[in-house]
Design a protein around this motif. Structure first.
Motif, PDB file in Angstrom:
ATOM      1  N   UNK A  47       0.841  -1.187   0.000  1.00 12.85           N
ATOM      2  CA  UNK A  47       0.000   0.000   0.000  1.00 12.85           C
ATOM      3  C   UNK A  47       0.878   1.240   0.000  1.00 12.85           C
ATOM      4  N   UNK A  48       0.812   1.988  -1.097  1.00  6.54           N
ATOM      5  CA  UNK A  48       1.661   3.169  -1.273  1.00  6.54           C
ATOM      6  C   UNK A  48       0.861   4.421  -0.921  1.00  6.54           C
ATOM      7  N   UNK A  73      14.194   7.991   0.148  1.00  5.52           N
ATOM      8  CA  UNK A  73      13.798   9.371  -0.109  1.00  5.52           C
ATOM      9  C   UNK A  73      12.295   9.394  -0.320  1.00  5.52           C
ATOM     10  N   UNK A  74      11.582  10.212   0.462  1.00  2.00           N
ATOM     11  CA  UNK A  74      10.128  10.156   0.442  1.00  2.00           C
ATOM     12  C   UNK A  74       9.520  11.062  -0.625  1.00  2.00           C
ATOM     13  N   UNK A  75       8.204  11.219  -0.552  1.00  2.00           N
ATOM     14  CA  UNK A  75       7.467  11.958  -1.575  1.00  2.00           C
ATOM     15  C   UNK A  75       7.929  13.406  -1.738  1.00  2.00           C
ATOM     16  N   UNK A 106       5.398   8.258  -1.327  1.00  2.00           N
ATOM     17  CA  UNK A 106       6.433   7.662  -0.472  1.00  2.00           C
ATOM     18  C   UNK A 106       6.787   6.289  -1.026  1.00  2.00           C
ATOM     19  N   UNK A 107       8.001   6.152  -1.524  1.00  2.00           N
ATOM     20  CA  UNK A 107       8.437   4.865  -2.046  1.00  2.00           C
ATOM     21  C   UNK A 107       8.519   3.836  -0.913  1.00  2.00           C
ATOM     22  N   UNK A 112       4.910   7.214   5.048  1.00  2.00           N
ATOM     23  CA  UNK A 112       3.766   6.435   5.515  1.00  2.00           C
ATOM     24  C   UNK A 112       3.653   5.081   4.820  1.00  2.00           C
ATOM     25  N   UNK A 113       4.342   4.924   3.686  1.00  2.00           N
ATOM     26  CA  UNK A 113       4.300   3.635   2.987  1.00  2.00           C
ATOM     27  C   UNK A 113       5.035   2.563   3.778  1.00  2.00           C
TER      28      UNK A 113
END
Length: 349
Positions: A47-48, A73-75, A106-107, A112-113
């Motif tokens: 769940x992304x 590295x996030x969004x 968020x990869x 939160x991913x």
């Protein structure tokens, strides 16, 4: 007693108030407010979480997927090494100023991913997992009611450009057509080859400055080259490497590194559709995307409608800083005006 406002005055005041609330464009069309919706989508069981920046109720228009740099590295472009960089959030805001909706996410392993199904086996997260996430993201963006499916673009930074090119070359059933690509400070060669070039340059500089003698330098290079050969042939790596190189290649990330290294950006570039609008940036100050090293990639993109922008004094996170010091990445600063000037022209294509 003073007389109360006339009905006409009341109507004029009400009309003015409404104009202040909704705003008007130069042609009289209503301006819809830009909002950032928290969204989720599935990427092969993961769940992304992401941010969909768009205008509620607006007609269909162009939309862009933003893909952050490699690793955790996030969004927004923030990571656990350099801190809260925020450059991808700034890019989303820039694009909305030009009427382009965006999705940033968020990869796996970030924000939160998180790791999701990989929580007990983080070493299994490799380049293929990142590409799967990108494919799920662009399909989610294409499915939004405000997205013009003929005007989907992808903007990516660093290693994220590999996944961006993979999307543009995706011919699987239901894959959205990518109209244009923004390859910002891209990975211009095989991953371990680029790192090896950096190791050689750093060691040579250490010898020149007197920090190392030639024997010490040769030992570092020999150990690194042996580790690269082991990773490529066996998928393993020594537990400890000299000069802090274990932070780059270690038993915990060797799978991901080897998968990334197996992808040749030049081959991906050669497979892009002829005539596709492509923006590619490099910088004389970016050790990871130096313009001299980027020449083979720009040549491989020669069949596209390529806009090559050679930035001056711009660091890897797209800000003016000729030192390219990682310690400065999180310092508040706007995107480089050199970059935004190039984007001003590119977003119209």
């Amino acid at each position: 007693m003073r007389a109360g406002p006339t009905p006409l005055r009341c109507l004029a005041a009400l009309t003015l108030a409404l104009l202040l609330v909704v705003g008007c464009s130069s042609n009289g069309a209503t301006q819809h407010a830009w909002v950032e919706d928290e969204v989720t989508f599935d990427a092969d069981g993961l769940t992304v979480h992401g941010t969909y920046r768009h205008q509620h109720g607006s007609p269909q228009g162009p939309a862009a997927l933003l893909i952050s740099e490699s690793g955790r590295t996030d969004r927004n472009g923030d990571n656990n090494v350099a801190g809260p960089i925020g450059n991808m959030r700034q890019l989303a805001e820039y694009l909305s100023d030009h009427g382009i909706a965006t999705l940033r996410y968020d990869k796996v392993g970030t924000g939160r991913t998180g790791l999701g199904p990989y929580v007990g086996r983080p070493a299994d997260v490799g380049s293929a997992v990142y590409t799967t996430g990108a494919k799920a993201a662009v399909r989610f963006l294409a499915d939004q009611s405000g997205t013009d499916k003929n005007r989907i673009s992808v903007y990516a930074l660093g290693e994220g450009t590999i996944h961006a090119m993979a999307l543009a070359d995706d011919t699987s059933a239901g894959a959205p057509k990518i109209h244009s690509l923004g390859l910002l400070q891209p990975l211009a060669g095989r991953y371990l080859d680029l790192i090896t070039n950096r190791v050689n340059a750093d060691v040579a500089a250490a010898v020149k400055s007197g920090q190392k003698n030639q024997q010490q330098a040769d030992q570092v290079i020999a150990e690194w080259n042996a580790a690269v050969a082991e990773a490529r042939t066996k998928g393993t790596v020594p537990a400890k490497l000299p000069e802090g190189l274990s932070a780059i290649l270690n038993p915990g990330n060797v799978k991901a590194v080897v998968e990334a290294d197996a992808i040749d950006p030049l081959e991906l570039a050669a497979r892009l559709p002829a005539g596709m609008p492509v923006l590619m940036t490099c910088s004389d100050s970016d050790a990871q995307a130096n313009c001299a090293d980027a020449k083979p990639l720009s040549a491989a993109l020669g069949h596209t409608a390529l806009t090559l922008v050679e930035l001056k004094g711009v660091n890897h996170v797209l800000r003016d800083d000729p030192t390219d010091n990682v310690g400065n990445y999180a310092k508040p600063a706007p995107l480089s005006p050199q970059l935004t000037a190039a984007l001003d022209q590119f977003v119209t294509k």
